[in-house]
Structure formats: structure tokens, C-alpha cells
Design a protein around this motif. Structure first.
Motif, PDB file in Angstrom:
ATOM      1  N   GLN A 280       0.829  -1.214   0.000  1.00 52.92           N
ATOM      2  CA  GLN A 280       0.000   0.000   0.000  1.00 52.92           C
ATOM      3  C   GLN A 280       0.858   1.257   0.000  1.00 52.92           C
ATOM      4  O   GLN A 280       0.441   2.300  -0.503  1.00 52.92           O
ATOM      5  N   LEU A 281       2.062   1.148   0.560  1.00 54.08           N
ATOM      6  CA  LEU A 281       2.961   2.299   0.653  1.00 54.08           C
ATOM      7  C   LEU A 281       3.925   2.391  -0.537  1.00 54.08           C
ATOM      8  O   LEU A 281       4.873   3.162  -0.494  1.00 54.08           O
ATOM      9  N   GLY A 282       3.713   1.625  -1.562  1.00 48.24           N
ATOM     10  CA  GLY A 282       4.547   1.725  -2.752  1.00 48.24           C
ATOM     11  C   GLY A 282       5.288   0.466  -3.112  1.00 48.24           C
ATOM     12  O   GLY A 282       5.888   0.379  -4.172  1.00 48.24           O
ATOM     13  N   GLY A 283       5.335  -0.518  -2.216  1.00 48.37           N
ATOM     14  CA  GLY A 283       5.915  -1.817  -2.547  1.00 48.37           C
ATOM     15  C   GLY A 283       7.391  -1.993  -2.262  1.00 48.37           C
ATOM     16  O   GLY A 283       7.910  -3.082  -2.448  1.00 48.37           O
ATOM     17  N   ASP A 284       8.087  -0.965  -1.805  1.00 51.35           N
ATOM     18  CA  ASP A 284       9.523  -1.099  -1.545  1.00 51.35           C
ATOM     19  C   ASP A 284       9.768  -0.990  -0.047  1.00 51.35           C
ATOM     20  O   ASP A 284       9.654   0.105   0.531  1.00 51.35           O
ATOM     21  N   PRO A 285      10.130  -2.106   0.613  1.00 48.66           N
ATOM     22  CA  PRO A 285      10.351  -2.059   2.060  1.00 48.66           C
ATOM     23  C   PRO A 285      11.539  -1.186   2.461  1.00 48.66           C
ATOM     24  O   PRO A 285      11.615  -0.731   3.600  1.00 48.66           O
ATOM     25  N   ALA A 286      12.440  -0.914   1.539  1.00 48.18           N
ATOM     26  CA  ALA A 286      13.590  -0.065   1.849  1.00 48.18           C
ATOM     27  C   ALA A 286      13.208   1.413   1.865  1.00 48.18           C
ATOM     28  O   ALA A 286      13.963   2.239   2.364  1.00 48.18           O
ATOM     29  N   ARG A 287      12.033   1.751   1.338  1.00 51.67           N
ATOM     30  CA  ARG A 287      11.632   3.153   1.257  1.00 51.67           C
ATOM     31  C   ARG A 287      10.511   3.503   2.225  1.00 51.67           C
ATOM     32  O   ARG A 287       9.765   4.461   2.002  1.00 51.67           O
ATOM     33  N   THR A 288      10.389   2.697   3.283  1.00 53.77           N
ATOM     34  CA  THR A 288       9.382   2.999   4.304  1.00 53.77           C
ATOM     35  C   THR A 288       9.966   2.680   5.665  1.00 53.77           C
ATOM     36  O   THR A 288      11.118   2.267   5.780  1.00 53.77           O
ATOM     37  N   ASN A 289       9.162   2.898   6.707  1.00 55.04           N
ATOM     38  CA  ASN A 289       9.641   2.602   8.058  1.00 55.04           C
ATOM     39  C   ASN A 289       8.499   2.049   8.904  1.00 55.04           C
ATOM     40  O   ASN A 289       7.345   2.008   8.466  1.00 55.04           O
ATOM     41  N   ALA A 290       8.828   1.636  10.119  1.00 57.94           N
ATOM     42  CA  ALA A 290       7.845   0.997  10.994  1.00 57.94           C
ATOM     43  C   ALA A 290       6.696   1.935  11.339  1.00 57.94           C
ATOM     44  O   ALA A 290       5.546   1.499  11.447  1.00 57.94           O
ATOM     45  N   ALA A 291       6.970   3.215  11.483  1.00 61.55           N
ATOM     46  CA  ALA A 291       5.911   4.173  11.830  1.00 61.55           C
ATOM     47  C   ALA A 291       4.880   4.270  10.709  1.00 61.55           C
ATOM     48  O   ALA A 291       3.664   4.265  10.969  1.00 61.55           O
ATOM     49  N   LYS A 292       5.324   4.343   9.484  1.00 61.63           N
ATOM     50  CA  LYS A 292       4.394   4.430   8.352  1.00 61.63           C
ATOM     51  C   LYS A 292       3.591   3.145   8.218  1.00 61.63           C
ATOM     52  O   LYS A 292       2.381   3.180   7.953  1.00 61.63           O
ATOM     53  N   VAL A 293       4.257   2.001   8.413  1.00 65.82           N
ATOM     54  CA  VAL A 293       3.556   0.717   8.325  1.00 65.82           C
ATOM     55  C   VAL A 293       2.519   0.628   9.436  1.00 65.82           C
ATOM     56  O   VAL A 293       1.390   0.178   9.211  1.00 65.82           O
ATOM     57  N   ARG A 294       2.852   1.090  10.635  1.00 65.96           N
ATOM     58  CA  ARG A 294       1.906   1.055  11.768  1.00 65.96           C
ATOM     59  C   ARG A 294       0.705   1.936  11.487  1.00 65.96           C
ATOM     60  O   ARG A 294      -0.423   1.601  11.848  1.00 65.96           O
ATOM     61  N   GLU A 295       0.909   3.073  10.826  1.00 66.03           N
ATOM     62  CA  GLU A 295      -0.216   3.943  10.453  1.00 66.03           C
ATOM     63  C   GLU A 295      -1.180   3.198   9.544  1.00 66.03           C
ATOM     64  O   GLU A 295      -2.398   3.288   9.719  1.00 66.03           O
ATOM     65  N   VAL A 296      -0.646   2.470   8.574  1.00 67.25           N
ATOM     66  CA  VAL A 296      -1.484   1.717   7.640  1.00 67.25           C
ATOM     67  C   VAL A 296      -2.214   0.598   8.374  1.00 67.25           C
ATOM     68  O   VAL A 296      -3.410   0.391   8.184  1.00 67.25           O
ATOM     69  N   LEU A 297      -1.478  -0.143   9.224  1.00 66.95           N
ATOM     70  CA  LEU A 297      -2.064  -1.289   9.916  1.00 66.95           C
ATOM     71  C   LEU A 297      -3.018  -0.874  11.031  1.00 66.95           C
ATOM     72  O   LEU A 297      -3.985  -1.575  11.321  1.00 66.95           O
ATOM     73  N   GLY A 298      -2.695   0.218  11.721  1.00 62.61           N
ATOM     74  CA  GLY A 298      -3.517   0.663  12.848  1.00 62.61           C
ATOM     75  C   GLY A 298      -3.246  -0.112  14.127  1.00 62.61           C
ATOM     76  O   GLY A 298      -3.969   0.011  15.098  1.00 62.61           O
ATOM     77  N   ARG A 299      -2.203  -0.925  14.122  1.00 65.75           N
ATOM     78  CA  ARG A 299      -1.872  -1.707  15.308  1.00 65.75           C
ATOM     79  C   ARG A 299      -0.446  -2.229  15.184  1.00 65.75           C
ATOM     80  O   ARG A 299       0.177  -2.097  14.144  1.00 65.75           O
ATOM     81  N   GLY A 300       0.030  -2.828  16.260  1.00 63.51           N
ATOM     82  CA  GLY A 300       1.321  -3.497  16.238  1.00 63.51           C
ATOM     83  C   GLY A 300       2.417  -2.704  16.921  1.00 63.51           C
ATOM     84  O   GLY A 300       2.378  -1.484  16.976  1.00 63.51           O
ATOM     85  N   GLY A 301       3.374  -3.442  17.418  1.00 67.52           N
ATOM     86  CA  GLY A 301       4.523  -2.819  18.053  1.00 67.52           C
ATOM     87  C   GLY A 301       5.583  -2.481  17.020  1.00 67.52           C
ATOM     88  O   GLY A 301       5.761  -3.185  16.020  1.00 67.52           O
ATOM     89  N   PHE A 302       6.293  -1.398  17.282  1.00 68.89           N
ATOM     90  CA  PHE A 302       7.320  -0.966  16.341  1.00 68.89           C
ATOM     91  C   PHE A 302       8.428  -2.018  16.184  1.00 68.89           C
ATOM     92  O   PHE A 302       8.945  -2.212  15.092  1.00 68.89           O
ATOM     93  N   GLY A 303       8.770  -2.696  17.263  1.00 67.72           N
ATOM     94  CA  GLY A 303       9.812  -3.726  17.190  1.00 67.72           C
ATOM     95  C   GLY A 303       9.413  -4.878  16.281  1.00 67.72           C
ATOM     96  O   GLY A 303      10.215  -5.349  15.463  1.00 67.72           O
TER      97      GLY A 303
END
Length: 111
Positions: A21-44
Motif C-alpha cells: 500500500q505504501l509503494g511496494g519497496d520495504p527499503a523506502r518505508t519505516n515501521a511508523a508508516k507501516v503502523r499507520e497503515v495497519l492501525g496496530r502493532g509494536g514498532f519492534g
């Protein structure tokens, strides 16, 4: 009404879907952005999954090759065989000449 957020631990597949959803490249995102999309989960946990996705992305894809070697070209085999035969004949000729000289030399000396 707010969208329903799935419950439970964040899985690798959850993070993979969020990265898509964030563009498909895991190297171009971070845990905070992924957590925003998911709405849950620990950063670790999210970071651990992101690192795994990055490692998968960095691995070179294994190339599929033939199960067995292809048959050697006939011309190549013939050339190698001819060279090997000529070298063997040369060695054999030298060995025969050396042996004849060793046998003939005592005979000539005994006369």
C-alpha cells in the motif's frame, strides 16, 4: 463508523500488505508508516518484519539451470581426442626409442 482493525499479532504478511500500500519497496518505508497503515502493532515487531522483507529483496534470485550438462559438440570432442592421441603417440615413440637404445647399447658394447 471507523474501519475495523484486525486483532492479534502483526504478521509478516500484514507488513507485506502494508508495504504494498505504501509503494511496494520495504527499503523506502519505516515501521511508523507501516503502523499507520495497519492501525496496530509494536514498532519492534513491525521493524523485524520490515528487515526480513528487505533481506528477501536483497537476495539474488537463483537462476534455474539444466539438470544435466548438454552434450559436448562433436567437433570439439574430435579435436581434443586428436590432440590427446598425438601426444600419447609421441610419448610412446619416445619410450620405445629409449628402451631400444638401452637394449642395443649393451649389445653393441659386447662386440
Amino acid at each position: 463508523m471507523e474501519p475495523e482493525v484486525p486483532l492479534g499479532r502483526v504478521t509478516l504478511e500484514d507488513v507485506r500488505a502494508a508495504v504494498e500500500q505504501l509503494g511496494g519497496d520495504p527499503a523506502r518505508t519505516n515501521a511508523a508508516k507501516v503502523r499507520e497503515v495497519l492501525g496496530r502493532g509494536g514498532f519492534g515487531t513491525i521493524q523485524k518484519h520490515l528487515e526480513r522483507l528487505r533481506a528477501e529483496q536483497a537476495e539474488p534470485e537463483a537462476e534455474e539451470g539444466p539438470e544435466t550438462a548438454p552434450e559436448a559438440p562433436r567437433e570439439l570432442v574430435q579435436g581434443i581426442w586428436a590432440a590427446a592421441w598425438a601426444e600419447a603417440a609421441r610419448w610412446h615413440g619416445k619410450a620405445l626409442t629409449d628402451a631400444l637404445q638401452k637394449v642395443a647399447c649393451p649389445l653393441l658394447l659386447s662386440r
